[in-house]
Write an enzyme that holds these catalytic residues in place. Structure first.
Site, mmCIF file in Angstrom:
data_model
loop_
_atom_site.group_PDB
_atom_site.id
_atom_site.type_symbol
_atom_site.label_atom_id
_atom_site.label_comp_id
_atom_site.label_asym_id
_atom_site.label_seq_id
_atom_site.Cartn_x
_atom_site.Cartn_y
_atom_site.Cartn_z
ATOM 1 C CG HIS A 196 -2.059 0.920 1.132
ATOM 2 N ND1 HIS A 196 -1.961 2.271 1.383
ATOM 3 C CD2 HIS A 196 -3.346 0.690 0.758
ATOM 4 C CE1 HIS A 196 -3.149 2.822 1.178
ATOM 5 N NE2 HIS A 196 -4.004 1.893 0.793
ATOM 6 C CG ASP A 214 -8.492 -4.435 -2.972
ATOM 7 O OD1 ASP A 214 -9.707 -4.306 -2.795
ATOM 8 O OD2 ASP A 214 -7.796 -3.588 -3.558
HETATM 9 C C1 SDX Z 1 -6.401 -0.126 -2.805
HETATM 10 O O1 SDX Z 1 -4.597 4.367 -1.933
HETATM 11 C C2 SDX Z 1 -5.551 3.787 -1.295
HETATM 12 O O2 SDX Z 1 -5.934 4.180 -0.235
HETATM 13 C C3 SDX Z 1 -6.148 2.604 -2.009
HETATM 14 C C4 SDX Z 1 -7.117 1.723 -1.221
HETATM 15 C C5 SDX Z 1 -8.443 2.440 -0.948
HETATM 16 O O3 SDX Z 1 -9.110 2.082 0.034
HETATM 17 O O4 SDX Z 1 -8.838 3.292 -1.748
HETATM 18 O O5 SDX Z 1 -6.541 1.304 0.003
HETATM 19 C C6 SDX Z 1 -7.543 0.483 -2.035
HETATM 20 O O6 SDX Z 1 -6.204 0.269 -3.936
HETATM 21 C C7 SDX Z 1 -5.535 -1.159 -2.154
HETATM 22 C C8 SDX Z 1 -4.350 -1.603 -3.030
HETATM 23 C C9 SDX Z 1 -4.779 -2.714 -3.989
HETATM 24 N N1 SDX Z 1 -3.739 -3.078 -4.905
HETATM 25 C C10 SDX Z 1 -3.036 -4.229 -4.821
HETATM 26 O O7 SDX Z 1 -3.223 -5.029 -3.920
HETATM 27 C C11 SDX Z 1 -2.051 -4.473 -5.937
HETATM 28 C C12 SDX Z 1 -0.727 -4.947 -5.383
HETATM 29 N N2 SDX Z 1 -0.080 -3.871 -4.667
HETATM 30 C C13 SDX Z 1 0.721 -2.980 -5.347
HETATM 31 O O8 SDX Z 1 0.928 -3.006 -6.703
HETATM 32 C C14 SDX Z 1 1.248 -1.749 -4.619
HETATM 33 O O9 SDX Z 1 1.612 -2.109 -3.339
HETATM 34 C C15 SDX Z 1 0.341 -0.521 -4.626
HETATM 35 C C16 SDX Z 1 -0.146 -0.175 -6.024
HETATM 36 C C17 SDX Z 1 -0.880 -0.772 -3.746
HETATM 37 C C18 SDX Z 1 1.133 0.669 -4.069
HETATM 38 O O10 SDX Z 1 2.097 1.001 -4.973
HETATM 39 P P1 SDX Z 1 3.286 2.070 -4.741
HETATM 40 O O11 SDX Z 1 3.100 2.811 -3.505
HETATM 41 O O12 SDX Z 1 3.446 2.798 -6.007
HETATM 42 O O13 SDX Z 1 4.525 1.102 -4.504
HETATM 43 P P2 SDX Z 1 5.486 0.530 -5.601
HETATM 44 O O14 SDX Z 1 4.722 -0.233 -6.618
HETATM 45 O O15 SDX Z 1 6.342 1.662 -6.112
HETATM 46 O O16 SDX Z 1 6.368 -0.469 -4.778
HETATM 47 C C19 SDX Z 1 7.373 -0.038 -3.844
HETATM 48 C C20 SDX Z 1 8.238 -1.235 -3.538
HETATM 49 C C21 SDX Z 1 8.782 -1.893 -4.810
HETATM 50 O O17 SDX Z 1 9.975 -2.565 -4.429
HETATM 51 P P3 SDX Z 1 11.393 -1.892 -4.807
HETATM 52 O O18 SDX Z 1 11.414 -1.691 -6.307
HETATM 53 O O19 SDX Z 1 11.436 -0.575 -4.072
HETATM 54 O O20 SDX Z 1 12.392 -2.891 -4.322
HETATM 55 O O21 SDX Z 1 7.470 -2.261 -2.895
HETATM 56 C C22 SDX Z 1 7.370 -3.405 -3.757
HETATM 57 C C23 SDX Z 1 7.750 -2.903 -5.158
HETATM 58 O O22 SDX Z 1 8.227 -3.930 -5.945
HETATM 59 N N3 SDX Z 1 5.951 -3.827 -3.731
HETATM 60 C C24 SDX Z 1 5.538 -5.077 -3.904
HETATM 61 C C25 SDX Z 1 4.145 -5.020 -3.786
HETATM 62 N N4 SDX Z 1 3.758 -3.768 -3.549
HETATM 63 C C26 SDX Z 1 4.870 -3.039 -3.520
HETATM 64 N N5 SDX Z 1 6.181 -6.187 -4.153
HETATM 65 C C27 SDX Z 1 5.442 -7.309 -4.287
HETATM 66 N N6 SDX Z 1 4.073 -7.332 -4.184
HETATM 67 C C28 SDX Z 1 3.421 -6.205 -3.930
HETATM 68 N N7 SDX Z 1 2.103 -6.224 -3.840
#
Ligand code: SDX
Length: 378
Positions: free
Chosen positions: A261, A315
């Site tokens: 998140h 989620d």
């Molecule tokens: C919702 O914003 C809100 O409030 C949203 C929400 C709401 O109520 O409205 O809470 C609802 O949208 C929940 C999120 C649902 N999405 C997912 O579950 C999809 C999987 N999660 C992600 O793709 C991710 O965590 C996000 C999109 C939720 C957040 O993305 P960010 O903040 O842009 O983070 P990022 O993608 O830049 O990742 C940062 C680091 C990376 O590693 P490094 O390159 O720094 O080494 O964290 C890692 C990413 O690879 N990472 C993950 C990960 N999420 C982040 N690695 C593996 N699996 C994951 N899910």
């Protein structure tokens, strides 16, 4: 920060001043209008929570009764909306059907009067009342059935479950579903809410505001993740396969759906509540493999990604709950939308109070003064 510094995803940049909800991502705290989400989940219901979000205070008994009555009264949708939805392709995603239907509502209530509190209230009531009916109607019509008329003797959530399944729901199922809606109702400046506020800032109508937000919610990085979680649990198939599956995906740098998140660096407080709700349902209706796989996933992700602050989000467990309630997987995100309409409308109303159109800037990275080349010389 210099004004020209570009922050991908606008991370850390305030896009509004708001008193609707508060998130502390380090401590795992979520409050609606200052009230902890845990307290609302235990003591409130979705419509009361929606009222709190939209009007800023808990309603009195009379105010709540009047609001519930209005929402109940407006549940039906016009036959022309039903006919329009009937012509949607049954293979289309229900989120697309919902976005189109929400926008179409604006055709029927097109006299915009944003300075009039009665107009604001009527739009709030209509959207909260009719969106669930539209989701349920599309579900039945894509199976070739006629939509079911809303039942006035059932409350908001029980009526929705009834319209989906044509059966009166079990009371525990209805209560759990209602808490799920309250948990999903609002979450500060997430992508779909930002979209809603940008649309609201142009002073367009609230149906366009909700339609734009529905379109934004559907993506797999946002609300669409709940559907992907179930696909992933199906792919994993057994507890023994959790570790190799996750290790391979983490190595490939794939995102694990339902985890991570932008704001929370601990387990999402909504996921904690949803896990308890899932357990209540499993206790009553029987445990299955999915629950064990989910628990093992949390264990492995904590071990592998916990140091990066990646834990389960809202989620992850919502999918498990909805699946146990017998809801088709591609309705999970429309259900998120049913709930989030409350938050979007609260932000719409708040945006109108001190509106200024959103018009951010960009960092231009293109060329200048390029001569036009005639087509035969390219
Ligand atoms: C919702 O914003 C809100 O409030 C949203 C929400 C709401 O109520 O409205 O809470 C609802 O949208 C929940 C999120 C649902 N999405 C997912 O579950 C999809 C999987 N999660 C992600 O793709 C991710 O965590 C996000 C999109 C939720 C957040 O993305 P960010 O903040 O842009 O983070 P990022 O993608 O830049 O990742 C940062 C680091 C990376 O590693 P490094 O390159 O720094 O080494 O964290 C890692 C990413 O690879 N990472 C993950 C990960 N999420 C982040 N690695 C593996 N699996 C994951 N899910």
């Amino acid at each position: 920060m210099s004004v020209c510094e570009f922050k991908p995803g606008l991370e850390g940049i305030p896009a509004a001043q708001s008193s609707i909800s508060f998130v502390d991502g380090q401590k795992g705290i979520l409050e609606y209008r200052g009230i902890r989400i845990e307290e609302l989940a235990e003591k409130s219901n979705f419509l009361e929570t929606a009222y709190l979000l939209i009007w800023g205070e808990l309603p009195t008994k009379e105010e709540l009764e009047a609001f519930e009555h209005e929402v109940r009264y407006h549940r039906r949708i016009k036959y022309r909306i039903r006919d329009m939805m009937k012509s949607f392709p049954e293979s289309g995603h229900p989120m697309d059907a919902l976005q189109a239907s929400a926008a179409a509502l604006g055709l029927f209530y097109s006299r915009r009067d944003l300075d009039n509190p009665a107009y604001i209230r009527a739009a709030v009531v209509r959207l909260l009342a009719k969106i669930p009916t539209m989701v349920a109607a599309f579900q039945l019509m894509r199976k070739g059935n006629d939509p079911v008329r809303p039942r006035d003797d059932l409350d908001y959530s029980a009526n929705f479950l009834y319209m989906l399944s044509e059966q009166e729901p079990d009371p525990l199922a209805a209560r759990v579903f209602d808490v799920c809606l309250a948990l999903h109702a609002e979450h500060s400046m997430n992508a779909s809410t930002f979209s809603a506020r940008v649309t609201a800032s142009t002073l367009t109508d609230p149906y366009a505001v909700v339609a734009s937000a529905v379109g934004t919610l559907g993506g797999p990085l946002h609300g669409g993740a709940n559907e992907e979680v179930i696909t992933m649990l199906e792919e994993i198939g057994s507890v023994a396969n959790v570790r190799p599956y996750l290790e391979e995906r983490i190595q490939r740098k794939d995102k694990i759906m339902g985890f991570g998140h932008r704001v929370y660096k601990v387990k999402d407080p909504r996921a904690i509540i949803l896990q308890h709700l899932a357990e209540k349902l499993f206790d009553k209706f029987g445990y299955d493999n999915y629950y064990d796989i989910a628990i093992e996933m949390e264990r492995v992700i904590e071990e592998k990604l916990g140091q990066k602050g990646i834990y389960s989000n809202v989620d992850f467990y919502s999918g498990l709950v909805y699946r146990k309630l017998g809801i088709p997987t591609d309705l999970f995100t429309p259900i998120f939308a049913i709930a989030r309409v409350a938050g979007w409308l609260a932000h719409w109303k708040e945006q109108l109070i001190q509106n200024r159109i959103y018009r951010p800037t960009q960092v231009y990275s293109g060329l200048h003064d390029i001569p036009y080349i005639p087509i035969e010389q390219r």
